[in-house]
Design a protein around this motif. Structure first.
Motif, PDB file in Angstrom:
ATOM      1  N   PRO A 176       1.780   6.340  -7.806  1.00 28.46           N
ATOM      2  CA  PRO A 176       0.527   6.011  -8.474  1.00 28.46           C
ATOM      3  C   PRO A 176       0.758   5.629  -9.934  1.00 28.46           C
ATOM      4  O   PRO A 176       1.592   6.211 -10.617  1.00 28.46           O
ATOM      5  CB  PRO A 176      -0.290   7.307  -8.355  1.00 28.46           C
ATOM      6  CG  PRO A 176       0.725   8.378  -8.140  1.00 28.46           C
ATOM      7  CD  PRO A 176       1.824   7.732  -7.353  1.00 28.46           C
ATOM      8  N   GLY A 177       0.039   4.634 -10.382  1.00 30.00           N
ATOM      9  CA  GLY A 177       0.176   4.202 -11.766  1.00 30.00           C
ATOM     10  C   GLY A 177       1.258   3.166 -11.983  1.00 30.00           C
ATOM     11  O   GLY A 177       1.395   2.633 -13.080  1.00 30.00           O
ATOM     12  N   VAL A 178       2.048   2.874 -10.960  1.00 27.71           N
ATOM     13  CA  VAL A 178       3.091   1.852 -11.077  1.00 27.71           C
ATOM     14  C   VAL A 178       2.441   0.484 -10.939  1.00 27.71           C
ATOM     15  O   VAL A 178       1.640   0.252 -10.039  1.00 27.71           O
ATOM     16  CB  VAL A 178       4.179   2.046 -10.000  1.00 27.71           C
ATOM     17  CG1 VAL A 178       5.200   0.927 -10.067  1.00 27.71           C
ATOM     18  CG2 VAL A 178       4.855   3.398 -10.187  1.00 27.71           C
ATOM     19  N   SER A 179       2.809  -0.425 -11.825  1.00 24.31           N
ATOM     20  CA  SER A 179       2.186  -1.749 -11.817  1.00 24.31           C
ATOM     21  C   SER A 179       2.564  -2.522 -10.562  1.00 24.31           C
ATOM     22  O   SER A 179       3.620  -2.285  -9.966  1.00 24.31           O
ATOM     23  CB  SER A 179       2.630  -2.536 -13.045  1.00 24.31           C
ATOM     24  OG  SER A 179       3.978  -2.951 -12.908  1.00 24.31           O
ATOM     25  N   GLN A 183       6.112  -2.606  -8.464  1.00 23.76           N
ATOM     26  CA  GLN A 183       6.178  -2.363  -7.028  1.00 23.76           C
ATOM     27  C   GLN A 183       6.897  -3.513  -6.332  1.00 23.76           C
ATOM     28  O   GLN A 183       7.726  -3.305  -5.435  1.00 23.76           O
ATOM     29  CB  GLN A 183       4.769  -2.210  -6.462  1.00 23.76           C
ATOM     30  CG  GLN A 183       4.040  -0.962  -6.931  1.00 23.76           C
ATOM     31  CD  GLN A 183       2.601  -0.934  -6.450  1.00 23.76           C
ATOM     32  OE1 GLN A 183       2.291  -1.457  -5.390  1.00 23.76           O
ATOM     33  NE2 GLN A 183       1.717  -0.332  -7.239  1.00 23.76           N
ATOM     34  N   LEU A 184       6.578  -4.743  -6.761  1.00 24.41           N
ATOM     35  CA  LEU A 184       7.212  -5.920  -6.172  1.00 24.41           C
ATOM     36  C   LEU A 184       8.719  -5.909  -6.418  1.00 24.41           C
ATOM     37  O   LEU A 184       9.519  -6.186  -5.517  1.00 24.41           O
ATOM     38  CB  LEU A 184       6.595  -7.189  -6.749  1.00 24.41           C
ATOM     39  CG  LEU A 184       7.135  -8.523  -6.237  1.00 24.41           C
ATOM     40  CD1 LEU A 184       6.766  -8.704  -4.773  1.00 24.41           C
ATOM     41  CD2 LEU A 184       6.575  -9.666  -7.070  1.00 24.41           C
ATOM     42  N   ARG A 207      14.466  -9.638 -12.163  1.00 22.62           N
ATOM     43  CA  ARG A 207      14.480 -10.357 -13.437  1.00 22.62           C
ATOM     44  C   ARG A 207      13.152 -11.097 -13.661  1.00 22.62           C
ATOM     45  O   ARG A 207      12.581 -11.032 -14.744  1.00 22.62           O
ATOM     46  CB  ARG A 207      15.650 -11.345 -13.467  1.00 22.62           C
ATOM     47  CG  ARG A 207      15.696 -12.257 -14.701  1.00 22.62           C
ATOM     48  CD  ARG A 207      15.857 -11.452 -15.992  1.00 22.62           C
ATOM     49  NE  ARG A 207      17.114 -10.746 -16.030  1.00 22.62           N
ATOM     50  CZ  ARG A 207      18.260 -11.290 -16.415  1.00 22.62           C
ATOM     51  NH1 ARG A 207      18.316 -12.547 -16.789  1.00 22.62           N
ATOM     52  NH2 ARG A 207      19.357 -10.564 -16.443  1.00 22.62           N
ATOM     53  N   ALA A 208      12.665 -11.759 -12.624  1.00 17.50           N
ATOM     54  CA  ALA A 208      11.399 -12.485 -12.757  1.00 17.50           C
ATOM     55  C   ALA A 208      10.249 -11.528 -13.067  1.00 17.50           C
ATOM     56  O   ALA A 208       9.395 -11.813 -13.915  1.00 17.50           O
ATOM     57  CB  ALA A 208      11.101 -13.266 -11.484  1.00 17.50           C
ATOM     58  N   ALA A 209      10.221 -10.379 -12.396  1.00 18.25           N
ATOM     59  CA  ALA A 209       9.156  -9.407 -12.631  1.00 18.25           C
ATOM     60  C   ALA A 209       9.215  -8.858 -14.053  1.00 18.25           C
ATOM     61  O   ALA A 209       8.182  -8.673 -14.713  1.00 18.25           O
ATOM     62  CB  ALA A 209       9.251  -8.263 -11.618  1.00 18.25           C
ATOM     63  N   ASP A 210      10.423  -8.594 -14.549  1.00 17.21           N
ATOM     64  CA  ASP A 210      10.575  -8.078 -15.909  1.00 17.21           C
ATOM     65  C   ASP A 210      10.110  -9.112 -16.941  1.00 17.21           C
ATOM     66  O   ASP A 210       9.468  -8.761 -17.939  1.00 17.21           O
ATOM     67  CB  ASP A 210      12.031  -7.695 -16.173  1.00 17.21           C
ATOM     68  CG  ASP A 210      12.449  -6.437 -15.433  1.00 17.21           C
ATOM     69  OD1 ASP A 210      11.557  -5.729 -14.928  1.00 17.21           O
ATOM     70  OD2 ASP A 210      13.660  -6.167 -15.361  1.00 17.21           O
ATOM     71  N   VAL A 211      10.447 -10.377 -16.702  1.00 15.94           N
ATOM     72  CA  VAL A 211      10.015 -11.427 -17.633  1.00 15.94           C
ATOM     73  C   VAL A 211       8.492 -11.540 -17.634  1.00 15.94           C
ATOM     74  O   VAL A 211       7.862 -11.616 -18.696  1.00 15.94           O
ATOM     75  CB  VAL A 211      10.666 -12.775 -17.263  1.00 15.94           C
ATOM     76  CG1 VAL A 211      10.017 -13.919 -18.030  1.00 15.94           C
ATOM     77  CG2 VAL A 211      12.162 -12.732 -17.558  1.00 15.94           C
ATOM     78  N   LEU A 212       7.885 -11.533 -16.459  1.00 16.33           N
ATOM     79  CA  LEU A 212       6.422 -11.644 -16.386  1.00 16.33           C
ATOM     80  C   LEU A 212       5.745 -10.433 -17.034  1.00 16.33           C
ATOM     81  O   LEU A 212       4.715 -10.570 -17.705  1.00 16.33           O
ATOM     82  CB  LEU A 212       5.976 -11.774 -14.933  1.00 16.33           C
ATOM     83  CG  LEU A 212       6.236 -13.137 -14.286  1.00 16.33           C
ATOM     84  CD1 LEU A 212       5.898 -13.092 -12.801  1.00 16.33           C
ATOM     85  CD2 LEU A 212       5.429 -14.219 -14.981  1.00 16.33           C
ATOM     86  N   PRO A 241       0.824  -1.230   0.000  1.00 15.43           N
ATOM     87  CA  PRO A 241       0.000   0.000   0.000  1.00 15.43           C
ATOM     88  C   PRO A 241       0.847   1.263   0.000  1.00 15.43           C
ATOM     89  O   PRO A 241       0.551   2.222  -0.688  1.00 15.43           O
ATOM     90  CB  PRO A 241      -0.834  -0.132   1.270  1.00 15.43           C
ATOM     91  CG  PRO A 241      -0.901  -1.595   1.531  1.00 15.43           C
ATOM     92  CD  PRO A 241       0.437  -2.134   1.075  1.00 15.43           C
ATOM     93  N   ALA A 242       1.937   1.259   0.763  1.00 16.42           N
ATOM     94  CA  ALA A 242       2.783   2.452   0.819  1.00 16.42           C
ATOM     95  C   ALA A 242       3.432   2.712  -0.526  1.00 16.42           C
ATOM     96  O   ALA A 242       3.506   3.850  -0.992  1.00 16.42           O
ATOM     97  CB  ALA A 242       3.853   2.271   1.898  1.00 16.42           C
ATOM     98  N   ALA A 243       3.890   1.623  -1.167  1.00 17.40           N
ATOM     99  CA  ALA A 243       4.521   1.786  -2.470  1.00 17.40           C
ATOM    100  C   ALA A 243       3.528   2.291  -3.490  1.00 17.40           C
ATOM    101  O   ALA A 243       3.837   3.132  -4.332  1.00 17.40           O
ATOM    102  CB  ALA A 243       5.119   0.450  -2.922  1.00 17.40           C
ATOM    103  N   ALA A 244       2.295   1.785  -3.420  1.00 15.94           N
ATOM    104  CA  ALA A 244       1.275   2.212  -4.366  1.00 15.94           C
ATOM    105  C   ALA A 244       0.948   3.679  -4.170  1.00 15.94           C
ATOM    106  O   ALA A 244       0.749   4.435  -5.126  1.00 15.94           O
ATOM    107  CB  ALA A 244       0.020   1.353  -4.200  1.00 15.94           C
ATOM    108  N   ALA A 245       0.899   4.119  -2.907  1.00 13.98           N
ATOM    109  CA  ALA A 245       0.587   5.519  -2.636  1.00 13.98           C
ATOM    110  C   ALA A 245       1.713   6.421  -3.099  1.00 13.98           C
ATOM    111  O   ALA A 245       1.492   7.533  -3.556  1.00 13.98           O
ATOM    112  CB  ALA A 245       0.343   5.696  -1.135  1.00 13.98           C
ATOM    113  N   ALA A 246       2.954   5.920  -2.974  1.00 15.47           N
ATOM    114  CA  ALA A 246       4.098   6.751  -3.339  1.00 15.47           C
ATOM    115  C   ALA A 246       4.296   6.832  -4.842  1.00 15.47           C
ATOM    116  O   ALA A 246       4.899   7.771  -5.340  1.00 15.47           O
ATOM    117  CB  ALA A 246       5.360   6.181  -2.689  1.00 15.47           C
TER     118      ALA A 246
END
Length: 248
Positions: A8-11, A15-16, A25-30, A1-6
């Motif tokens: 906005p619009g970031v997937s 955020q993960l 690397r895993a997040a970029d591939v997905l 939640p904190a990351a999302a608030a900081a």
């Protein structure tokens, strides 16, 4: 939640990755695979031969609505494989043993095996149905990594499945709004749209109703909380679960 608030619009994937750099690397591939699937869904054109009445008949008979529908031909499947392969090459690396290198090898092998895209029609049908034994047999004949071939075929088919799955979801919503008169409730442990097994389950609301989710067509459906989606077992004395050590 904190990351999302900081931011906005970031997937959620971004955020993960920011919170856990080891998962970058895993997040970029997905994310790349997701973009490739979205592009395939945007390009998919509804076949006029697909009728809501036929989809409804299948659902009432306990058959996934899209079973047997020719959503992709060989040419479209191979185009999708190239799209997914290119996405993996961009973010998965190109060195020996990398996802990008494996994808490039598979794409080249499929291009050699199917110089005429029409020859891949049967492969497209298998990919839509998730018949991965046939894909693994093909991988052995082509001498390519089995998991890499299955992954490319799976994600190449997901665009059409998600676009067509949206049509099934709309049909189910209309039937539910009408009260379901004369229709059967979907009670199977596979997706009512594409027939794939669920990838996860959610417990929702005050009643903690259970919803199963499909990763292939993005479908979701209600399912009994105390029942196994795979075998149908409902005896709570026979239902087991696994948990991480210390998280029982």
């Amino acid at each position: 939640p904190a990351a999302a608030a900081a931011a906005p619009g970031v997937s959620p994937l971004e955020q993960l990755a920011r919170a856990h750099p080891e998962l970058r690397r895993a997040a970029d591939v997905l994310a790349a695979l997701g973009a490739a699937v979205a592009a395939g869904a945007a390009e998919w054109q509804s076949d006029e031969g697909i009728h809501d009445e036929v989809l409804a008949v299948r659902l009432d008979a306990g058959i996934p609505a899209l079973a047997g529908e020719p959503l992709l031909d060989g040419a479209a499947l191979l185009d999708g494989v190239r799209r997914v392969g290119a996405a993996l090459e961009r973010v998965g690396g190109t060195g020996e043993g990398s996802a990008g290198e494996a994808a490039r090898t598979v794409v080249a092998a499929l291009d050699r095996a199917f110089p005429s895209p029409a020859d891949a029609d049967a492969l497209a049908a298998a990919a839509l149905a998730g018949e991965w034994d046939a894909a693994r047999d093909l991988a052995r004949r082509l001498d390519v990594d089995e998991d890499a071939l299955v992954t490319l075929l799976d994600y190449a088919a997901r665009g059409a499945l998600r676009a067509a799955g949206a049509r099934v979801r709309a049909l189910l919503e209309r039937r539910a709004a009408a009260g379901g008169t004369g229709t059967r409730t979907w009670e199977r442990g596979v997706c009512p749209a594409c027939g794939a097994p669920p990838v996860l389950a959610e417990l929702r609301g005050k009643e903690q109703g259970r919803t199963l989710r499909c990763a292939r067509c993005d479908g979701a459906w209600a399912f009994a909380r105390l029942a196994c989606p795979a075998c149908g077992e409902r005896d709570h004395r026979k239902l087991l679960s696994l948990s991480g050590e210390g998280e029982e």
